[in-house]
Design an enzyme around this catalytic site. Structure first.
Site, PDB file in Angstrom:
ATOM      1  N   ASP A   1       0.843  -1.190   0.000  1.00 61.27           N
ATOM      2  CA  ASP A   1       0.000   0.000   0.000  1.00 61.27           C
ATOM      3  C   ASP A   1       0.875   1.234   0.000  1.00 61.27           C
ATOM      4  O   ASP A   1       2.079   1.164   0.262  1.00 61.27           O
ATOM      5  CB  ASP A   1      -0.882   0.031   1.251  1.00 61.27           C
TER       6      ASP A   1
ATOM      7  N   ASP B   1      -4.644  -3.102   4.883  1.00 57.74           N
ATOM      8  CA  ASP B   1      -5.138  -2.612   6.172  1.00 57.74           C
ATOM      9  C   ASP B   1      -6.658  -2.632   6.281  1.00 57.74           C
ATOM     10  O   ASP B   1      -7.200  -2.562   7.370  1.00 57.74           O
ATOM     11  CB  ASP B   1      -4.627  -1.186   6.436  1.00 57.74           C
TER      12      ASP B   1
ATOM     13  N   ASP C   1      -9.378  -5.853   2.059  1.00 52.79           N
ATOM     14  CA  ASP C   1      -8.076  -6.419   1.677  1.00 52.79           C
ATOM     15  C   ASP C   1      -7.936  -7.875   2.107  1.00 52.79           C
ATOM     16  O   ASP C   1      -6.982  -8.548   1.722  1.00 52.79           O
ATOM     17  CB  ASP C   1      -6.932  -5.614   2.308  1.00 52.79           C
TER      18      ASP C   1
END
Length: 1130
Positions: free
Chosen positions: A533, A838, A842
């Site tokens: 990310d 997070d 996901d």
């Protein structure tokens, strides 16, 4: 009475139900009231009877008594304050006014009487504490119990009582567990439960130490008893399940019995007793190691379960441990959160809960105030947000009951352990075959009279030999064969894996990485690609508004005074009411406290400090009708609000700038003028967004629309309007890159690991951050396929995705599905993929990846549970550290395998050759067990605890297909094993002549040399490829300590435990000879590393040779068949 009404501005007087002494303090008459509606009371009293002034005096008297009786009968059940305030006297007749005066007189008398009685009761109840079941206060829920304008005792007051319905632990537990709506109504709804628990639904409990302790004493703590941890005896018992250990113990017992019978108690116990002691040492060390690992896992499990939860206490939103939650706490729930206890829905929007962990049902359950207000511990928030009131904690929850009966499984087998189990089994089979051959050879040699005793006499003389002697000799032969099995079976391999995993887990915890699944430790060392990310991982996640565009004018950071007040008011609505964050201002200070996600906190802070937003005033002015919460697919959130004054309805949207822009058909200028958004204006806004994004800013747009659509109930439609919105403005948030992240990316790249950034931000922001972090190089930015958007990637055909996936460096505006799709493609191409995530969405990608890395700070509980490792500081540098540790684990295991296989090969060959040729093994059972202890337990401790080095990050990734025992390892171990075999066999057959010593001393020389060779070879095993095996050795104190400890014990074994170890004292020169022979293994190890090895696996050659031999045999068979056929025809 009018004064009383003005002192309660937040709620009507009809909602106040208080004890007489409170009412007198506020000037309000009060009685002991029950739930009774005003319309019913008025109907029952029948005001028409009050107009009987024309009636006769007798009838008037009769009517008076009846009315007085009616009033008296209803006094305990009605809210008299409501009658006095809400029944207008303007239309009363004279008779009605007289009755009203009489009513007030009677009412006042009762108040005074009640007050005097209460003073007596209060003196008796002065020692009453909070949550005492025998006292009752009748205060209906209000907006704020603890506001200064309400002089209501706070919970810590000794005179504060509870509702007449006792909120016992069992009552609350059963009500929620059974979803008992009737029981909830009996309490007076959720507000009634809150009042019963002395909780302000808005501000929570007081939260001081006394308040929390009383609640914990009354209702219990949010913990549950676990099954007792496994103790040392459990692991000792487990070690006894090893078949070879049991055989050795049987041999020891027989040897002990025969020895005592033959040589007496003083001398006869040595052989059998020595085996007992040696087995005891092996079992003890193994059990202690496993116990240490178990405790380490328990410690990590406690840290893993210590979830942080947002609660409101004394009006302040704060994070506390899930274990510190008490009954009465008001908990904030957001998408991905785990519900920490059983409770009731207070308020929120679009809340959907995943109760599959409790019920097994995969469908999400909708939770609201009316139809289903019940929330259960262990469930996960799938969508929406809410505040809940905790009603049961710990063992009083269904989750607590279930979890208390579950013990954690520590027998998880990692892929590497599974591979080692196969290796151990293969080596064990070879060892078993060798041991069986040795057993057969020794038995044959014994019974044909080839073996001799210490005096040179034959041990077996047919019928002349006593049965005891025969049995004793056979037992010793069996013990020798069993000890060969013990040495041959590398049971130290699983122990080495366990030790290195436990050690690395502990060290990784210090390096901000918490391992949830053991397999991740080793798998991370094989990773070839990391998909990461952006926000919070590559950046600091410390958002700050640095740009503000209103219309097409750059306002900088602070809007100028020229901005229209109506625009500012709309902005305040869009920020303050369309948010999951909160603003708190302590009474003592002027500094605001903001909570929520970093983006929410940054925008709230900007709006409060720069736009003068007052959140409390907004909440009083507007009512929220419906909310659409933000998620990573929509990338926006919306809210519909109604102004309480004129009932106008506004819909506000906030989200990714280019997405919100597509929904707009108008925009505001700074002076408040609304303009139509034509194609030119839209293009101009797109350029503004691109320019901000190219400066690494996250662009958030705000838009709104005034609507009038209401349904039949007068409520706004739940489907928020998304078309023809008016753009209010765009803010740019700066989130700087983390210090050290560029270096970490370079380290990963040099280690052959490719970094891909997958982000929800737009493509320009993504490219700017990727270039700043070093993910995108100058060549990549020019390459067409290096940067794609999620929608573009998902619209590729499968063949196009497989072709282009390796070229992609950055994927912008991605959804969780895009991330999952990329992981699947990479795995299909044979890559070992690590993924960071997070959010709740996901979870599929984290599960699909070979290694799932969740974020400890911003990560939801759903993401953490789906991951293998939790990065506690959300920092990409920690991801690189995990990669180093993964490689270190794999490398440590390989070092130990090389060391142990060297011992295995040498010991097997030496014992087999000696047994077949000389009829005896050079090493006794005790000596072999001592060697086993050195190489299994102490060797594992020494080699499995090396820390990661920089050289590990300069190698290519291992990948999926590389064999565990590489050609480099085969080269090293065969060189050392052949040297040891040559030296020890020379000593076995020629040692007595070479050194001019007796058989006992020669056997001691063989034993001592063999052990010292392993000690010196431990140094060689530290580096598989590098010649300098001493590099960094001073940093590993444990390794040096174990080497020293091993040498000391060896000296004790040889010099002081002669009868125990069956050894003889060695002179100084003889010790020097042993050390010199062992020392040669160092130069051999140094020289052999110059020999180049093929990349093709060593066992591949054997397999290839076997296949070639098979083909030759097959061809030969065919040839003979054809020859035979030809002969037949003739």
């Amino acid at each position: 009475m009018g004064e009383a009404a003005t002192e309660f501005p937040h709620r009507p007087l009809s909602a106040i139900r208080c004890k007489p002494q409170l009412a007198i303090q506020k000037g309000i008459p009060s009685v002991n009231l029950a739930y009774f509606s005003l319309p019913t009371l008025i109907n029952q009293l029948s005001l028409s009877s009050f107009s009987s002034s024309s009636s006769s005096s007798s009838s008037s008297s009769s009517s008076s008594s009846k009315t007085m009786a009616a009033i008296g009968s209803y006094l305990p059940h009605c809210d008299c304050g409501t009658i006095i305030l809400n029944v207008s006297a303007a239309t009363f007749t004279k008779a009605q006014k007289r009755w009203r005066v009489a009513y007030v007189a009677i009412y006042s008398y009762r108040v005074l009487l009640s007050l005097s009685k209460h003073n007596v009761v209060r003196q008796k109840a002065s020692s009453a504490t909070l949550l005492h079941p025998h006292f009752a206060v009748e205060i209906q829920p209000s907006i704020s119990y603890y506001h200064n304008d309400l002089d209501i005792p706070k919970p810590h007051s000794p005179h504060h009582d509870l509702p007449h319905i006792d909120p016992t632990t069992t009552t609350l537990k059963e009500m929620v567990k059974e979803r008992d709506k009737v029981g909830l109504r009996r309490f007076g709804g959720v507000e009634g439960v809150a009042a019963a628990l002395v909780v302000d639904p808005q501000h929570g409990i007081l939260g001081n130490e006394g308040d929390i302790c009383r609640r914990r004493d009354k209702f219990g703590s949010n913990t549950y008893p676990k099954p007792p941890p496994k103790g040392l005896l459990y692991f000792v018992e487990d070690a006894f399940k090893d078949t070879t250990i049991l055989i050795l113990l049987a041999c020891a017992a027989l040897s002990l019995g025969f020895g005592i019978k033959e040589h007496g108690p003083q001398e006869g116990w040595y052989e059998g007793g020595s085996i007992f002691v040696a087995v005891f040492l092996v079992i003890s060390v193994s059990a202690l190691s496993n116990l240490r690992q178990e405790r380490q896992f328990d410690k990590l499990s406690k840290i893993s379960n210590n979830i942080k939860v947002d609660v409101a206490r004394d009006g302040r939103r704060q994070k506390i441990s899930i274990f510190d939650i008490v009954v009465g706490d008001v908990v904030f729930l957001n998408i991905g959160d785990q519900i920490p206890a059983d409770g009731l829905f207070l308020e929120g929007h679009s809340l959907q809960v995943d109760e599959s962990s409790m019920t097994g049902e995969s469908d999400h359950v909708e939770v609201d105030r009316e139809r289903n207000p019940f929330l259960f511990s262990g469930s996960k928030v799938a969508d929406g947000y809410a505040r809940m009131l905790v009603t049961s904690v710990g063992m009083n929850t269904t989750w607590g009951e279930m979890m208390s009966s579950i013990s954690r499984n520590t027998n998880e087998r990692t892929p590497l352990q599974a591979r080692l189990d196969k290796l151990t089994s293969s080596i064990g089979k070879v060892g078993l075959a060798v041991a069986f051959l040795v057993l057969v050879v020794l038995l044959i040699r014994y019974f044909i009279g080839e073996t001799k005793d210490d005096h040179g006499n034959k041990e077996y003389n047919g019928s002349k030999t006593e049965i005891n002697d025969i049995l004793n000799s056979v037992v010793n032969i069996v013990a020798a064969a069993v000890t060969i099995i013990v040495v041959a079976i590398p049971e130290g391999l699983p122990l080495a894996v366990t030790l290195t995993l436990a050690y690395s887990m502990k060290r990784m915890m210090a390096d901000q990485a918490m391992v949830r699944k053991l397999s991740a430790c080793e798998t991370m060392g094989s990773a070839t690609i990391i998909c990461t990310d952006k926000t919070g991982t590559l950046t600091l996640n410390q958002m700050q508004v640095t740009k503000f565009w209103l219309g097409q004018e750059d306002m900088g950071e602070i809007p100028s005074n020229s901005v229209s007040p109506c625009i500012l008011e709309l902005f305040r609505q869009g920020v303050g009411l369309n948010t999951t964050g909160s603003v708190y201002r302590p009474a003592s200070g002027a500094v605001f406290e903001f909570s929520g996600s970093p983006t929410e906190k940054a925008i709230l802070s900007w709006a409060v400090q720069e736009l003068g937003m007052d959140v409390e005033q907004l909440k009083q002015t507007y009512s929220i009708l419906h909310v659409e919460t933000f998620n990573s697919e929509k990338k926006r959130s919306g809210v519909s609000i109604r102004k309480n004054a004129n009932k106008t309805i506004h819909v506000h949207w906030k989200g990714a700038a280019e997405m919100v822009l597509k929904m707009c058909s108008n925009y505001y200028e700074t002076n408040g003028t609304m303009k139509s958004m034509d194609e030119d204006a839209r293009n101009q806004f797109e350029k503004i967004i691109q320019g901000m994004a190219a400066s690494s800013l996250r662009c958030i747009a705000f838009a709104y629309k005034q609507i009038s659509e209401v349904n039949e109930d007068g409520e706004a439609s739940k489907k928020l309007n998304e078309n023809e919105l008016t753009l209010l403005g765009i803010v740019g948030l700066k989130d700087p890159c983390r210090p050290g992240v560029k270096k970490a990316v370079e380290i990963c790249k040099s280690a052959g690991v490719e970094i891909k950034m997958i982000t929800g931000d737009n493509v320009f922001t993504a490219k700017a951050i990727a270039a700043e972090c070093g993910i995108l190089g100058p060549d990549d930015s020019e390459h067409k396929g290096a940067v794609v958007e999620g929608v573009e990637f998902r619209n590729y055909t499968h063949e196009e995705r497989m072709e282009k996936v390796n070229k992609i460096r950055v994927m912008a505006r991605s959804s969780p599905f895009d991330k999952l799709l990329m992981v699947q493609c990479l795995k299909q191409k044979g890559e070992v993929v690590a993924v960071t995530g997070d959010g709740t969405n996901d979870a599929p990608a984290l599960k699909e990846a070979d290694i799932g890395l969740s974020m400890g700070i911003q990560g939801t509980e759903v993401a953490k549970e789906s991951s293998d490792i939790v990065i506690l500081d959300d920092n990409f540098t920690s991801v690189a550290t995990v990669l180093r540790w993964g490689r270190c684990v794999y490398n440590n295991i390989q070092k130990f395998i090389q060391f142990q296989l060297t011992v295995n090969v040498a010991a097997l060959v030496i014992n087999f050759v000696a047994a077949v040729s000389a009829g005896e093994v050079p090493l006794t059972a005790v000596q072999m067990l001592w060697v086993n202890l050195i190489m299994d337990t102490l060797g594992a401790l020494a080699l499995a605890t090396d820390r990661p080095t920089n050289e590990l990050m300069q190698r290519a990734p291992v990948g999926r297909t590389e064999p565990l025992i590489t050609n480099i390892m085969w080269r090293n171990l065969l060189a050392q094993a052949l040297y040891q075999i040559a030296v020890l066999l020379t000593l076995q057959f020629k040692g007595e002549k070479i050194f001019n010593v007796g058989e006992k001393v020669n056997d001691t020389l063989i034993f001592n040399t063999f052990v010292l060779c392993q000690v010196f070879n431990e140094f060689n095993a530290r580096k598989l490829e590098k010649q300098n095996v001493f590099q960094g050795i001073h940093k590993n104190k444990l390794f040096l300590g174990i080497i020293g400890f091993t040498i000391v014990l060896q000296v004790v074994m040889v010099e002081f435990l002669k009868k125990f170890a069956d050894t003889e004292n060695l002179s100084g020169p003889q010790w020097g000879i042993c050390i010199a022979i062992a020392f040669v293994s160092w130069p051999i190890g140094w020289i052999v590393k110059f020999i180049p090895v093929s990349d093709k696996p060593f066992l591949g050659y054997l397999k290839q040779a076997g296949q070639a031999l098979g083909r030759i045999l097959h061809q030969t068979q065919l040839s003979f068949s054809s020859l035979g056929g030809g002969c037949g025809k003739r």
